[in-house]
Design an enzyme around this catalytic site. Structure first.
Site, PDB file in Angstrom:
ATOM      1  N   LYS A   8      77.902 -21.619  46.536  1.00 32.75           N
ATOM      2  CA  LYS A   8      78.450 -22.879  46.047  1.00 32.75           C
ATOM      3  C   LYS A   8      79.871 -22.743  45.517  1.00 32.75           C
ATOM      4  CE  LYS A   8      74.172 -25.104  44.355  1.00 32.75           C
ATOM      5  NZ  LYS A   8      73.122 -24.079  44.386  1.00 32.75           N
ATOM      6  N   HIS A  56      64.509 -20.928  38.934  1.00 27.95           N
ATOM      7  CA  HIS A  56      65.275 -21.808  38.041  1.00 27.95           C
ATOM      8  C   HIS A  56      64.232 -22.702  37.351  1.00 27.95           C
ATOM      9  CE1 HIS A  56      68.800 -20.761  40.402  1.00 27.95           C
ATOM     10  NE2 HIS A  56      69.581 -21.490  39.642  1.00 27.95           N
ATOM     11  N   GLU A 102      65.641 -26.843  33.701  1.00 24.30           N
ATOM     12  CA  GLU A 102      67.077 -26.976  33.394  1.00 24.30           C
ATOM     13  C   GLU A 102      67.343 -28.418  32.982  1.00 24.30           C
ATOM     14  OE1 GLU A 102      69.671 -25.677  36.532  1.00 24.30           O
ATOM     15  OE2 GLU A 102      71.483 -25.973  35.343  1.00 24.30           O
ATOM     16  N   ASN A 132      77.161 -20.806  37.860  1.00 19.88           N
ATOM     17  CA  ASN A 132      78.105 -21.361  38.831  1.00 19.88           C
ATOM     18  C   ASN A 132      79.556 -21.129  38.438  1.00 19.88           C
ATOM     19  OD1 ASN A 132      75.494 -22.952  38.649  1.00 19.88           O
ATOM     20  ND2 ASN A 132      76.282 -23.569  40.642  1.00 19.88           N
TER      21      ASN A 132
HETATM   22 ZN   LIG Z   1      71.578 -21.176  38.878  1.00 23.70          ZN
END
Ligand SMILES: [Zn+2]
Length: 421
Positions: A69, A215, A218, A316
């Site tokens: 990403k 993940h 979140e 990220n």
């Molecule tokens: Zn992540």
């Protein structure tokens, strides 16, 4: 002493400051000597240099990143800074633009940043909804080979739990992961049949001998308790390969007794936790025109107190999930220290970017003892306050005992990939 020039060849660095935990000793920072010969930490050498107290760390392990990403911000910024803004923007960017060449060039750019900052091992998640799985995993295998002598690379697949069909196309993705020596990953959030999906996911992992990296939760929505379900399911099935969970933000908004009870289960299940404090601070509790109240960071102190293996990582960089970042683990530790009040606490939090992530990822622990690789970062700082007060852009990085060129890649290098489409 000119801090920025070290002699090449065997040398003893006298009067350096190192965290005692990296030498297997109790206590906080200690003054000592470190020697280098033949690319490794060694016994004392004839040539000695007074380092005037410079702080030294071994190579960083960044165990949660998204190299696929990274650096799309200039063409696909987050429209409003929210989690949904990030999710939708990345999906549009991915389906329109993630060719092998596009992913490879941005990932290589990010790896050069990480290398210059002193990182020696990275785990990346890879968006793996078909057909992206074939594309990005092939890029990953090439990059792992190309970077093998500089950064140890691992990858985990990433797919939403409601898109993950254990009996469907995800079995094929799991095969790609297994053939690539990867880690099986998924994003968990509350869906009605999550338990069944988790069981199917664990079966796929067990059949292929894969480690797991989720993940998890979140969100600041306290009702998101998928961490608890994961821990219960691991305990119930006796799944015994390493399991990591990232984020776990909702623990910070849950009823305290309930959150701590969940942590007891996480500890019992031997689950590794990785916190991504910079990304959480960016995305969590964001509402237009309202000052954020919550920090987003998970309960790292309470986890550590229960013997849970806690790490911090970058997450990220310059994409819709986090507008900033440069895969600099000193920045991650500096920000984690401030966001999570790691100061006024145990002196060994530095392991959260070194030995702890190495353990979670089944990698050798970064070390400063003789025989360890001569992979060091050296700072013009003599204590934690001096270390965390500045970005230390002038740090020295040694790899196999030799000083590396730390020039960062120029953002303009990626300009042709940022043209509107
Ligand atoms: Zn992540």
């Amino acid at each position: 002493m000119d801090f920025r020039t070290l002699p090449s060849g065997p040398v003893t660095l006298e009067n350096v400051t190192v965290p005692a935990c990296l030498l297997g000793q109790p206590g906080d920072l200690i003054r000592t000597s470190l020697s280098l010969a033949n690319g490794k930490i060694s016994g004392p050498q004839n040539i000695a240099l007074d380092m005037a107290g410079a702080l030294v760390l071994p190579g960083f392990v960044d165990m949660h990143t998204h190299l696929d990403k990274g650096h799309i911000w200039n063409r696909s910024p987050n429209p409003d800074g929210t989690f949904m803004g990030a999710l939708n923007t990345v999906e549009r960017d991915r389906t329109a633009r993630w060719s092998a060449q596009d992913v490879a060039r941005r990932a290589d750019f990010a790896l050069r940043c990480a290398y210059a900052h002193g990182t020696t091992a990275i785990r990346t998640h890879l968006d793996s909804i078909p057909p992206q799985d074939e594309i990005s995993w092939a890029v990953f295998r090439d990059l792992r080979d190309k970077w093998a002598d500089r950064i140890t690379l691992q990858a985990a697949c990433l797919i939403g739990c409601d898109q993950m069909e254990p009996e469907g196309s995800f079995a094929h993705t799991a095969d790609i992961v297994a053939q690539s020596g990867g880690v099986l990953g998924m994003v968990t959030y509350p869906v009605p049949d999550l338990k069944q999906r988790l069981l199917g996911f664990l079966n796929l992992a067990r059949a292929r001998n894969l480690e797991i990296d989720f993940h998890v939760d979140e969100t600041m929505d306290a009702s998101s308790e998928t961490l608890r379900l994961i821990a219960e399911t691991i305990l119930e099935t006796g799944f015994d390969a390493p399991v990591t969970v990232g984020h776990c933000c909702s623990l910070s908004t849950q009823d305290e007794a309930r959150a701590l009870d969940t942590l007891d289960l996480v500890a019992k299940a031997g689950i590794n936790v990785v916190s991504l404090p910079m990304c959480n601070l960016y995305l969590q509790d964001r509402h237009a025109g309202r000052t954020p109240r919550g920090r987003g960071i998970t309960l790292v102190h309470e986890m550590k107190a229960r013997g849970i293996n806690v790490s911090f990582a970058s997450d990220n960089t310059r994409d819709p999930f986090y507008a900033f970042g440069d895969l600099d683990m000193l920045e991650v530790l500096r920000q984690a220290t401030r966001i999570g009040h790691l100061d006024h606490s145990d002196p060994d939090w530095v392991q959260s970017v070194l030995g702890n992530p190495a353990r979670a990822c089944s990698l050798p622990a970064p070390s400063l003892t003789p025989g360890a690789p001569g992979d060091l970062s050296i700072y013009n700082a003599r204590n934690w306050s001096e270390l965390f007060a500045r970005p230390h852009s002038d740090r020295i990085v040694l790899r196999n005992g030799a000083q590396i060129d730390r020039t960062l890649p120029d953002y303009a290098e990626l300009d042709d990939l940022m043209e509107p489409k």
